[in-house]
Write a protein that holds these residues in place. Structure first.
Motif, PDB file in Angstrom:
ATOM      1  N   LYS A 114      38.825  34.673  65.449  1.00  0.00           N
ATOM      2  CA  LYS A 114      37.519  34.672  66.112  1.00  0.00           C
ATOM      3  C   LYS A 114      37.742  35.221  67.514  1.00  0.00           C
ATOM      4  N   ASP A 115      36.985  36.247  67.861  1.00  0.00           N
ATOM      5  CA  ASP A 115      37.129  36.903  69.163  1.00  0.00           C
ATOM      6  C   ASP A 115      38.578  37.318  69.423  1.00  0.00           C
ATOM      7  N   GLY A 116      39.254  37.785  68.368  1.00  0.00           N
ATOM      8  CA  GLY A 116      40.619  38.277  68.488  1.00  0.00           C
ATOM      9  C   GLY A 116      41.694  37.215  68.535  1.00  0.00           C
ATOM     10  N   LYS A 117      41.307  35.933  68.436  1.00  0.00           N
ATOM     11  CA  LYS A 117      42.274  34.840  68.523  1.00  0.00           C
ATOM     12  C   LYS A 117      42.432  34.178  67.157  1.00  0.00           C
ATOM     13  N   ASN A 118      43.677  33.895  66.787  1.00  0.00           N
ATOM     14  CA  ASN A 118      43.960  33.205  65.530  1.00  0.00           C
ATOM     15  C   ASN A 118      43.551  31.741  65.692  1.00  0.00           C
ATOM     16  N   ILE A 119      42.472  31.358  65.016  1.00  0.00           N
ATOM     17  CA  ILE A 119      41.951  29.991  65.162  1.00  0.00           C
ATOM     18  C   ILE A 119      42.229  29.122  63.938  1.00  0.00           C
ATOM     19  N   GLY A 120      42.834  29.713  62.908  1.00  0.00           N
ATOM     20  CA  GLY A 120      43.110  28.943  61.710  1.00  0.00           C
ATOM     21  C   GLY A 120      43.497  29.851  60.566  1.00  0.00           C
ATOM     22  N   GLN A 121      43.311  29.332  59.348  1.00  0.00           N
ATOM     23  CA  GLN A 121      43.729  30.102  58.183  1.00  0.00           C
ATOM     24  C   GLN A 121      43.181  29.495  56.905  1.00  0.00           C
ATOM     25  N   ILE A 122      43.128  30.336  55.891  1.00  0.00           N
ATOM     26  CA  ILE A 122      42.881  29.854  54.546  1.00  0.00           C
ATOM     27  C   ILE A 122      44.242  29.841  53.857  1.00  0.00           C
ATOM     28  N   ASP A 123      44.508  28.747  53.160  1.00  0.00           N
ATOM     29  CA  ASP A 123      45.785  28.537  52.494  1.00  0.00           C
ATOM     30  C   ASP A 123      45.503  28.299  51.016  1.00  0.00           C
ATOM     31  N   ILE A 124      46.194  29.042  50.158  1.00  0.00           N
ATOM     32  CA  ILE A 124      46.007  28.879  48.720  1.00  0.00           C
ATOM     33  C   ILE A 124      47.365  28.723  48.059  1.00  0.00           C
ATOM     34  N   ASP A 125      47.500  27.647  47.290  1.00  0.00           N
ATOM     35  CA  ASP A 125      48.689  27.397  46.489  1.00  0.00           C
ATOM     36  C   ASP A 125      48.366  27.709  45.040  1.00  0.00           C
ATOM     37  N   SER A 126      49.363  28.241  44.339  1.00  0.00           N
ATOM     38  CA  SER A 126      49.194  28.550  42.928  1.00  0.00           C
ATOM     39  C   SER A 126      50.336  27.946  42.122  1.00  0.00           C
ATOM     40  N   ASN A 127      49.998  27.452  40.950  1.00  0.00           N
ATOM     41  CA  ASN A 127      51.007  26.944  40.022  1.00  0.00           C
ATOM     42  C   ASN A 127      51.551  28.076  39.147  1.00  0.00           C
ATOM     43  N   THR A 128      51.103  29.291  39.427  1.00  0.00           N
ATOM     44  CA  THR A 128      51.524  30.485  38.699  1.00  0.00           C
ATOM     45  C   THR A 128      52.494  31.276  39.576  1.00  0.00           C
ATOM     46  N   PRO A 129      53.636  31.679  39.062  1.00  0.00           N
ATOM     47  CA  PRO A 129      54.541  32.510  39.862  1.00  0.00           C
ATOM     48  C   PRO A 129      53.945  33.892  40.136  1.00  0.00           C
ATOM     49  N   ASP A 130      54.024  34.327  41.381  1.00  0.00           N
ATOM     50  CA  ASP A 130      53.688  35.681  41.822  1.00  0.00           C
ATOM     51  C   ASP A 130      52.343  36.231  41.327  1.00  0.00           C
ATOM     52  N   PRO A 131      51.233  35.497  41.515  1.00  0.00           N
ATOM     53  CA  PRO A 131      49.949  36.006  41.028  1.00  0.00           C
ATOM     54  C   PRO A 131      49.160  36.822  42.045  1.00  0.00           C
ATOM     55  N   PHE A 132      49.519  36.730  43.333  1.00  0.00           N
ATOM     56  CA  PHE A 132      48.688  37.295  44.391  1.00  0.00           C
ATOM     57  C   PHE A 132      48.936  38.791  44.566  1.00  0.00           C
ATOM     58  N   THR A 133      47.838  39.533  44.741  1.00  0.00           N
ATOM     59  CA  THR A 133      47.899  40.984  44.904  1.00  0.00           C
ATOM     60  C   THR A 133      47.273  41.371  46.242  1.00  0.00           C
ATOM     61  N   ALA A 134      47.339  42.647  46.537  1.00  0.00           N
ATOM     62  CA  ALA A 134      46.669  43.167  47.735  1.00  0.00           C
ATOM     63  C   ALA A 134      45.163  42.908  47.639  1.00  0.00           C
ATOM     64  N   GLU A 135      44.629  42.898  46.430  1.00  0.00           N
ATOM     65  CA  GLU A 135      43.204  42.625  46.245  1.00  0.00           C
ATOM     66  C   GLU A 135      42.866  41.198  46.689  1.00  0.00           C
ATOM     67  N   ASP A 136      43.749  40.236  46.396  1.00  0.00           N
ATOM     68  CA  ASP A 136      43.558  38.866  46.896  1.00  0.00           C
ATOM     69  C   ASP A 136      43.544  38.859  48.416  1.00  0.00           C
ATOM     70  N   GLU A 137      44.476  39.568  49.015  1.00  0.00           N
ATOM     71  CA  GLU A 137      44.546  39.609  50.481  1.00  0.00           C
ATOM     72  C   GLU A 137      43.260  40.157  51.083  1.00  0.00           C
ATOM     73  N   ARG A 138      42.779  41.298  50.569  1.00  0.00           N
ATOM     74  CA  ARG A 138      41.556  41.898  51.108  1.00  0.00           C
ATOM     75  C   ARG A 138      40.371  40.956  50.914  1.00  0.00           C
ATOM     76  N   PHE A 139      40.285  40.323  49.750  1.00  0.00           N
ATOM     77  CA  PHE A 139      39.187  39.402  49.478  1.00  0.00           C
ATOM     78  C   PHE A 139      39.233  38.213  50.442  1.00  0.00           C
ATOM     79  N   LEU A 140      40.395  37.633  50.641  1.00  0.00           N
ATOM     80  CA  LEU A 140      40.510  36.465  51.521  1.00  0.00           C
ATOM     81  C   LEU A 140      40.279  36.841  52.987  1.00  0.00           C
ATOM     82  N   GLU A 141      40.654  38.044  53.370  1.00  0.00           N
ATOM     83  CA  GLU A 141      40.310  38.512  54.716  1.00  0.00           C
ATOM     84  C   GLU A 141      38.795  38.577  54.863  1.00  0.00           C
ATOM     85  N   TRP A 142      38.126  39.065  53.837  1.00  0.00           N
ATOM     86  CA  TRP A 142      36.663  39.129  53.848  1.00  0.00           C
ATOM     87  C   TRP A 142      36.071  37.714  53.919  1.00  0.00           C
TER      88      TRP A 142
END
Length: 151
Positions: A114-142
């Motif tokens: 917010k206003d260029g400052k890191n104020i927090g984060q979204i954290d996601i845990d998965s019980n699946t090995p290696d499921p996250f893609t660049a598409e997940d990253e872009r979506f979560l940034e959105w």
């Protein structure tokens, strides 16, 4: 459900101005967890820069003892310092990982600015090995951009 369809749901939640911010954050967590099969734990941590700690605001999934995390500790704490996304395909391979559950195999953490400052984060845990893609990253940034609009 595709990420594009989820964006409509998240936008609808964000626009509920008669609902508290915390309740809207919880609802976002619930929608993500219930819709994306490999999102097993979803939560938002917010930074206290004076104490250099992250505080769990809301989450859905298994209960956790990790409600306060020092900057630099674990994946979330590292993101608080680096200001960069952190995708962990195999949590067992990380030296600085805080184990929340023996079922967690991978994790993704995306900082919230917010206003260029890191104020927090979204954290996601998965019980699946290696499921996250660049598409997940872009979506979560959105998602985080939407969340900032209600803070």
């Amino acid at each position: 459900m595709a990420f594009e369809d989820l964006k409509k749901e998240v936008s609808a939640i964000v626009s509920k101005t008669t609902v508290s911010t915390k309740d809207r954050l919880t609802e976002i967590c619930e929608v993500l967890r219930s819709t994306i099969p490999y999102y097993n734990w979803v939560g938002f941590y917010f930074a206290n820069h004076e104490t250099q700690t992250l505080h769990l605001e809301t989450y859905v999934g298994e209960p956790t003892d990790h409600t306060v995390i020092p900057f630099g500790k674990g994946i979330c704490g590292q993101v608080a310092v680096s200001n960069e996304n952190f995708v962990v395909p195999d949590v067992a391979a990380q030296d600085n990982y805080i184990a929340c559950s023996i079922t967690v195999k991978s994790e993704i953490v995306v900082p919230l600015f917010k206003d260029g400052k890191n104020i927090g984060q979204i954290d996601i845990d998965s019980n699946t090995p290696d499921p996250f893609t660049a598409e997940d990253e872009r979506f979560l940034e959105w998602v985080n951009e939407q969340v900032v609009s209600i803070l």
